[in-house]
Design a protein around this motif. Structure first.
Motif, mmCIF file in Angstrom:
data_model
loop_
_atom_site.group_PDB
_atom_site.id
_atom_site.type_symbol
_atom_site.label_atom_id
_atom_site.label_comp_id
_atom_site.label_asym_id
_atom_site.label_seq_id
_atom_site.Cartn_x
_atom_site.Cartn_y
_atom_site.Cartn_z
ATOM 1 N N VAL A 1 0.918 -1.309 0.116
ATOM 2 C CA VAL A 1 -0.034 -0.060 0.196
ATOM 3 C C VAL A 1 0.941 1.317 -0.052
ATOM 4 N N LEU A 2 1.982 1.250 1.094
ATOM 5 C CA LEU A 2 2.731 2.345 1.030
ATOM 6 C C LEU A 2 3.502 2.666 -0.407
ATOM 7 N N SER A 3 3.976 1.765 -1.121
ATOM 8 C CA SER A 3 4.944 1.620 -2.150
ATOM 9 C C SER A 3 3.858 2.297 -3.352
ATOM 10 N N ARG A 4 2.548 1.933 -3.190
ATOM 11 C CA ARG A 4 1.815 2.447 -4.504
ATOM 12 C C ARG A 4 1.209 3.864 -4.088
ATOM 13 N N SER A 5 1.010 4.138 -2.932
ATOM 14 C CA SER A 5 0.520 5.432 -2.372
ATOM 15 C C SER A 5 1.416 6.419 -2.207
ATOM 16 N N GLY A 6 2.718 6.039 -2.020
ATOM 17 C CA GLY A 6 3.795 7.163 -1.742
ATOM 18 C C GLY A 6 3.294 7.787 -0.199
ATOM 19 N N PRO A 7 4.321 8.746 0.167
ATOM 20 C CA PRO A 7 4.095 9.004 1.569
ATOM 21 C C PRO A 7 2.741 9.150 2.157
ATOM 22 N N THR A 8 2.471 8.655 3.268
ATOM 23 C CA THR A 8 1.139 8.216 3.966
ATOM 24 C C THR A 8 0.983 8.514 5.401
ATOM 25 N N THR A 9 -0.083 9.013 5.927
ATOM 26 C CA THR A 9 -0.098 9.135 7.379
ATOM 27 C C THR A 9 -0.312 7.514 7.885
ATOM 28 N N ALA A 10 -0.112 7.539 8.846
ATOM 29 C CA ALA A 10 -0.547 6.298 9.838
ATOM 30 C C ALA A 10 -2.249 6.062 9.866
ATOM 31 N N GLY A 11 -2.729 7.250 10.067
ATOM 32 C CA GLY A 11 -4.285 7.099 9.854
ATOM 33 C C GLY A 11 -4.737 6.692 8.535
ATOM 34 N N ASP A 12 -4.239 7.234 7.371
ATOM 35 C CA ASP A 12 -4.700 6.695 6.178
ATOM 36 C C ASP A 12 -4.301 5.320 5.802
ATOM 37 N N LEU A 13 -3.156 4.865 6.427
ATOM 38 C CA LEU A 13 -2.516 3.556 6.322
ATOM 39 C C LEU A 13 -3.691 2.497 6.947
ATOM 40 N N ALA A 14 -4.061 3.066 8.234
ATOM 41 C CA ALA A 14 -4.894 2.149 9.074
ATOM 42 C C ALA A 14 -6.529 2.223 8.270
ATOM 43 N N ARG A 15 -6.830 3.213 7.592
ATOM 44 C CA ARG A 15 -8.191 3.094 6.845
ATOM 45 C C ARG A 15 -8.057 2.069 5.703
ATOM 46 N N ALA A 16 -6.765 2.346 4.883
ATOM 47 C CA ALA A 16 -6.568 1.343 4.018
ATOM 48 C C ALA A 16 -6.568 -0.177 4.129
ATOM 49 N N LEU A 17 -6.040 -0.459 5.392
ATOM 50 C CA LEU A 17 -5.718 -1.851 5.571
ATOM 51 C C LEU A 17 -6.783 -2.282 6.803
ATOM 52 N N HIS A 18 -7.804 -1.331 6.965
ATOM 53 C CA HIS A 18 -8.961 -1.710 7.846
ATOM 54 C C HIS A 18 -8.289 -2.149 9.192
ATOM 55 N N LEU A 19 -7.286 -1.463 9.865
ATOM 56 C CA LEU A 19 -6.695 -1.775 11.019
ATOM 57 C C LEU A 19 -7.027 -0.460 11.914
ATOM 58 N N THR A 20 -6.826 -0.912 13.368
ATOM 59 C CA THR A 20 -7.004 0.325 14.273
ATOM 60 C C THR A 20 -5.649 1.156 14.207
ATOM 61 N N PRO A 21 -5.730 2.409 14.474
ATOM 62 C CA PRO A 21 -4.765 3.186 14.535
ATOM 63 C C PRO A 21 -3.518 2.520 15.413
ATOM 64 N N GLY A 22 -3.738 2.023 16.386
ATOM 65 C CA GLY A 22 -2.750 1.414 17.512
ATOM 66 C C GLY A 22 -2.054 0.254 16.770
ATOM 67 N N ALA A 23 -2.748 -0.526 15.710
ATOM 68 C CA ALA A 23 -2.285 -1.581 15.239
ATOM 69 C C ALA A 23 -1.258 -0.954 14.137
ATOM 70 N N VAL A 24 -1.564 0.054 13.634
ATOM 71 C CA VAL A 24 -0.722 0.590 12.613
ATOM 72 C C VAL A 24 0.584 1.161 13.322
ATOM 73 N N THR A 25 0.428 1.708 14.309
ATOM 74 C CA THR A 25 1.645 2.195 15.237
ATOM 75 C C THR A 25 2.749 0.944 15.345
ATOM 76 N N GLY A 26 1.985 -0.140 15.905
ATOM 77 C CA GLY A 26 3.037 -1.102 16.029
ATOM 78 C C GLY A 26 3.470 -1.882 14.657
ATOM 79 N N LEU A 27 2.854 -1.653 13.882
ATOM 80 C CA LEU A 27 3.185 -1.962 12.101
ATOM 81 C C LEU A 27 4.368 -1.234 11.791
ATOM 82 N N ALA A 28 4.177 -0.017 12.079
ATOM 83 C CA ALA A 28 5.024 0.965 11.448
ATOM 84 C C ALA A 28 6.318 0.842 12.269
ATOM 85 N N ASP A 29 6.217 0.515 13.572
ATOM 86 C CA ASP A 29 7.499 0.420 14.464
ATOM 87 C C ASP A 29 8.314 -0.885 13.906
#
Length: 154
Positions: free
Chosen positions: A43-71
């Motif tokens: 998703v990130l490689s296709r969308s370019g720079p993305t906020t964690a919130g936008d990534l969470a929506r794209a992946l249907h995850l919670t913001p907390g889950a995306v924080t761990g994923l990004a870490d």
């Protein structure tokens, strides 16, 4: 599930879906990631720079889950976090393109080549039908993902 017999189309769809998931699981495992981490990189490689919130929506995850994923992705060197130049309060997740190419290309390139050969072996009309079908299935999968991840989950 109903008690109706499973059709050949059902079996094919289920087998295809399982093969897709298993391939992405295998790639993720090889990279020391989860399949969701791997999808996030896509998703990130296709969308370019993305906020964690936008990534969470794209992946249907919670913001907390995306924080761990990004870490995890940042620790592995696959992404960096950079301030948004238009709003310095926002942080963007950016793919480390060189690292991604070096690690992912050897895993995906043979698959991409084989799929391209399979596609090229079909006539223009068949390619159009395959493209239309896969587009429709993708749209249907997205709609049902929205349905299942909705608060009522139906």
């Amino acid at each position: 599930m109903t008690n109706e017999p499973i059709t050949p189309g059902d079996l094919l769809g289920r087998d295809f879906a399982t093969a897709v998931v298993m391939f992405h699981e295998a790639v993720a495992h090889r990279l020391g990631l989860t399949a969701t981490d791997n999808r996030a990189l896509d998703v990130l490689s296709r969308s370019g720079p993305t906020t964690a919130g936008d990534l969470a929506r794209a992946l249907h995850l919670t913001p907390g889950a995306v924080t761990g994923l990004a870490d995890r992705l940042a620790a592995a060197g696959y992404i960096t976090r950079v301030p948004d130049t238009t709003d310095r309060r926002r942080i963007l997740l950016v793919v480390a393109t060189d690292r991604m190419a070096a690690r992912l290309q050897p895993l995906y390139e043979p698959f991409a080549r084989d799929v391209a050969e399979l596609f090229a072996a079909h006539s223009d009309d068949q390619q159009a039908a395959i493209t239309a079908f896969l587009t429709d299935v993708t749209r249907t999968l997205r709609a049902h993902t929205e349905r299942v991840t909705a608060p009522d989950g139906r």
